[in-house]
Design an enzyme around this catalytic site. Structure first.
Site, short mmCIF file in Angstrom:
data_model
loop_
_atom_site.label_atom_id
_atom_site.label_comp_id
_atom_site.label_asym_id
_atom_site.label_seq_id
_atom_site.Cartn_x
_atom_site.Cartn_y
_atom_site.Cartn_z
N ASN A 161 0.81 -1.22 0.00
CA ASN A 161 0.00 0.00 0.00
C ASN A 161 0.85 1.27 0.00
O ASN A 161 0.48 2.26 -0.61
CB ASN A 161 -0.91 0.01 1.23
CG ASN A 161 -1.76 1.27 1.30
OD1 ASN A 161 -2.54 1.55 0.41
ND2 ASN A 161 -1.57 2.05 2.38
N ASP A 198 1.48 6.81 -0.42
CA ASP A 198 0.50 5.82 -0.88
C ASP A 198 0.71 5.52 -2.36
O ASP A 198 0.56 6.39 -3.22
CB ASP A 198 -0.92 6.35 -0.64
CG ASP A 198 -1.94 5.23 -0.58
OD1 ASP A 198 -1.86 4.41 0.36
OD2 ASP A 198 -2.80 5.15 -1.48
N ASP A 231 -0.17 -6.43 4.98
CA ASP A 231 -0.54 -5.25 5.76
C ASP A 231 -1.50 -4.36 4.96
O ASP A 231 -1.45 -4.33 3.73
CB ASP A 231 0.74 -4.47 6.08
CG ASP A 231 0.49 -3.30 7.01
OD1 ASP A 231 0.06 -3.53 8.15
OD2 ASP A 231 0.71 -2.14 6.58
N HIS A 285 -6.68 -1.03 2.03
CA HIS A 285 -6.36 0.30 1.52
C HIS A 285 -5.76 0.25 0.12
O HIS A 285 -5.22 1.23 -0.38
CB HIS A 285 -5.44 1.04 2.50
CG HIS A 285 -6.04 1.17 3.86
ND1 HIS A 285 -7.19 1.90 4.09
CD2 HIS A 285 -5.73 0.61 5.05
CE1 HIS A 285 -7.53 1.81 5.36
NE2 HIS A 285 -6.66 1.02 5.97
N GLU A 300 -4.68 -8.15 6.03
CA GLU A 300 -5.21 -7.37 7.15
C GLU A 300 -6.33 -6.46 6.63
O GLU A 300 -6.09 -5.54 5.85
CB GLU A 300 -4.11 -6.50 7.76
CG GLU A 300 -4.60 -5.61 8.89
CD GLU A 300 -3.75 -4.37 9.12
OE1 GLU A 300 -3.77 -3.87 10.26
OE2 GLU A 300 -3.08 -3.89 8.19
#
Ligand SMILES: [Ca+2]
Ligand SMILES: [Ca+2]
Ligand SMILES: [Ca+2]
Ligand SMILES: [Ca+2]
Length: 602
Positions: free
Chosen positions: A162, A268, A299, A303, A333
């Protein structure tokens, strides 16, 4: 620990199972994900096997090196050599796989002046191809993986696609508040009223390379730049180009910004970009090829756009298969503090994630074991297994956990829900929670230190105590459960009651296919604390194993339905009725906060 729990432990340790351990699966590659018991460890906080790497080869004060063993937000010295040194301890707990926090090279320190902290947790990557020098070298990582494999243990890497560390800054915008697509389209430089840019770009829903070739100016929202001296901070080199990032400011965690926003400044990545997709496949495929690791924990998976994972996941599974790793596990996650299996299941479907971390189990276990919700919360949770990709069978591979490094430890949730709870009751409830995790569906994940009675003061940094002698005052004043020890001295006590309980139940689990591979049939629950019982069914033999828990502080005796063929029972843990009352019915008697695992004799 109450007398009952002591008795259960005694049975577990001295019983027939202890005398006849399960035949080991000699080829660890042949074990399926649901056959594992996972131990999750942050390498910085576990064991310091090499004091010479504590500063990561850097010079200066803690703002340069990141090292300050007295500060909870800085490096403490733990490393990969330390992990190797303690493999015996981890395997003795019954863990068969280690999920190791991110080992990649991080930006050592970041944050605004006066609020700096270090990358001791590993989630601020600059070099995706190298081990952080605070943990050792790539050779040390290989030695760690090889040592685990030599014991038949697996290694799951914690990976991030991410974001990278916070390197990119913006020339405008002050607080970097999120700038969405409506007011800041890709087609204008810094807002609707400004100059036209990126002509012909058809939007980031079009993954073709010739479309992305038209996105040449990344200053549609903010004007991103790489500060002087950091132009080559990231590896591989393509990561230094701001064009491959979203550059829309900080996420406010909802809607569009949850996918496009910076995670508190962390750069990002534009994970819709085909170069980013190919780059991440190259990076992480290389770790599979070179080290032969056994899986990934992903992780911040929620997102990242689902299309990214739909390309990444099959590529990784194929890469692993080609490397001779048929049971490579991938779990994402999808963070939530609620009992929200629909959210988790959705990501297994839209993103093709084989599994998500079972946040819903954690939230349910926290409420139910605290005695603040009825056992129906657990019953409902498992009914919703049908929602996951692969349905109830797919849900068997969900990693379950009770607490973690972000939310805080399980014992903390039990304490918060029961102010003034006595130490014995707290220990009993924490043991009950672990018994649920070890025997209900899903892959148990033990958060390092829980087995030593660690009790976090809070979330995040407060839940990342040291296993080796700690110098952090806010850790060392904690009242650990089940022991007189504190974190001021190392805690690797194989006699700790929680360590012994997990180790014993891990043996039961390994020896009992119904517990890792079996369907779940709900047998007893209510809208109040009390009995929760399910049957787990051996997928090969059809053998029934009844698992029962009492979440109340009063004893319970209650009849539950069982399979009519299950006429006699033997105890794998706790007290079991030796015989059914009639075909199809058996009595369950449990003391306060007790549990039992009862196998029907075939
Ligand atoms: Ca060290
Ligand atoms: Ca940034
Ligand atoms: Ca993102
Ligand atoms: Ca404290």
């Amino acid at each position: 620990m109450n007398r009952y729990v002591a008795a259960v432990l005694g049975t577990l340790l001295a019983g027939p199972l202890a005398a006849q351990p399960a035949p080991p699966v000699t080829d660890y590659r042949a074990r399926t994900p649901e056959q594992e018991v996972v131990y999750f460890v942050l390498p910085d906080r576990f064991e310091n096997g090499d004091p010479t790497n504590d500063k990561g080869g850097l010079k200066g004060d803690r703002l340069r090196t990141g090292f300050d063993p007295a500060a909870k937000g800085f490096y403490h010295g733990g490393d990969l050599k330390g992990l190797v040194k303690r493999l015996d301890y981890i395997q003795g707990l019954g863990a068969s796989a280690i999920w190791v926090g991110p080992v990649f090279k991080n930006k050592p320190v970041q944050g605004p002046k006066g609020q700096e902290s270090a990358g001791y947790h590993g989630y601020w990557i600059t070099d995706f191809t190298s081990v952080d020098p605070h943990y050792g070298s790539n050779a040390d990582f290989k030695a760690f993986v090889d040592a685990a494999h030599a014991r038949g243990m697996k290694v799951y890497m914690d990976i991030i696609a991410n974001h990278t560390a916070d390197v990119i800054q913006y020339r405008d915008g002050g607080d970097y508040a999120y700038r969405g697509k409506a007011d800041y389209p890709f087609s204008r430089r810094g807002g609707i009223a400004s100059a036209a840019i990126n002509p012909g770009f058809a939007g980031d829903g079009d993954p073709r390379a010739d479309n992305w070739a038209r996105l040449t100016d990344p200053s549609f929202a903010f004007a991103p730049f790489v500060p002087k001296g950091e132009e080559k901070a990231k590896t591989p080199a393509w990561l230094n180009d701001p064009t491959y990032y979203h550059n829309r400011g900080n996420s406010n965690w909802v809607g569009e910004s949850a996918l496009y926003g910076d995670f508190v400044g962390l750069d990002d990545l534009a994970t819709e970009h085909p170069r980013v997709v190919a780059g991440m496949i190259e990076i992480y495929g290389d770790w599979i090829d070179k080290y032969g690791i056994d899986g990934f924990r992903i992780d911040t998976a929620r997102h990242v756009n689902p299309e990214f994972w739909r390309a990444f996941v099959p590529a990784m599974l194929a890469r692993a298969k080609a490397r001779g790793i048929p049971n490579f596990h991938i779990f994402g996650e999808v963070a939530t503090g609620d009992v929200d299996p629909a959210l988790l299941a959705r990501w297994t479907r839209i993103a093709d994630l084989p599994s998500t971390l079972d946040m819903a189990f954690a939230a349910a276990a926290q409420k139910v074991v605290s005695g603040k919700a009825g056992t129906d919360v657990l019953a409902r949770l498992f009914e919703d297994d049908a929602l996951y990709q692969g349905g109830e069978a797919g849900a068997l591979a969900l990693p379950t956990f009770l607490g973690n490094h972000d939310f805080g430890r399980f014992s903390m949730f039990v304490k918060q829900a029961n102010p003034g709870i006595g130490e014995d009751e707290l220990l009993d409830r924490v043991m009950l929670g672990h018994a649920m995790m070890m025997t209900l569906r899903g892959v148990p994940v033990i958060y390092y230190g829980d087995e030593q009675g660690f009790v976090s003061d809070g979330n995040d940094q407060l839940a990342r105590e040291d296993m080796f002698s700690s110098k952090v005052a806010v850790y060392n004043d904690n009242d650990l459960i089940g022991t007189a020890a504190t974190t001021a001295l190392a805690n690797f006590d194989k006699a700790h009651p929680l360590y012994r309980e997990v180790a014993a139940l891990a043996e039961v689990r390994k020896a009992t296919p119904a517990l890792h591979g079996g369907a779940t049939i709900s047998r007893a629950f209510s809208d109040k604390p009390g009995l929760y019982a399910v049957s787990r069914i051996d997928p090969e033999t059809g053998q029934e194993v009844v698992v029962a828990f009492n979440t109340s502080t009063a004893p319970v005796t209650q009849r539950i339905a069982v399979e009519p063929r299950s006429l006699t029972f033997t105890s794998l843990a706790g007290q079991c009725s030796p015989a059914a009352d009639a075909p199809g019915s058996v009595s369950v008697t449990l003391p306060p906060l007790g549990f039992a695992v009862c196998a029907a004799k075939e």
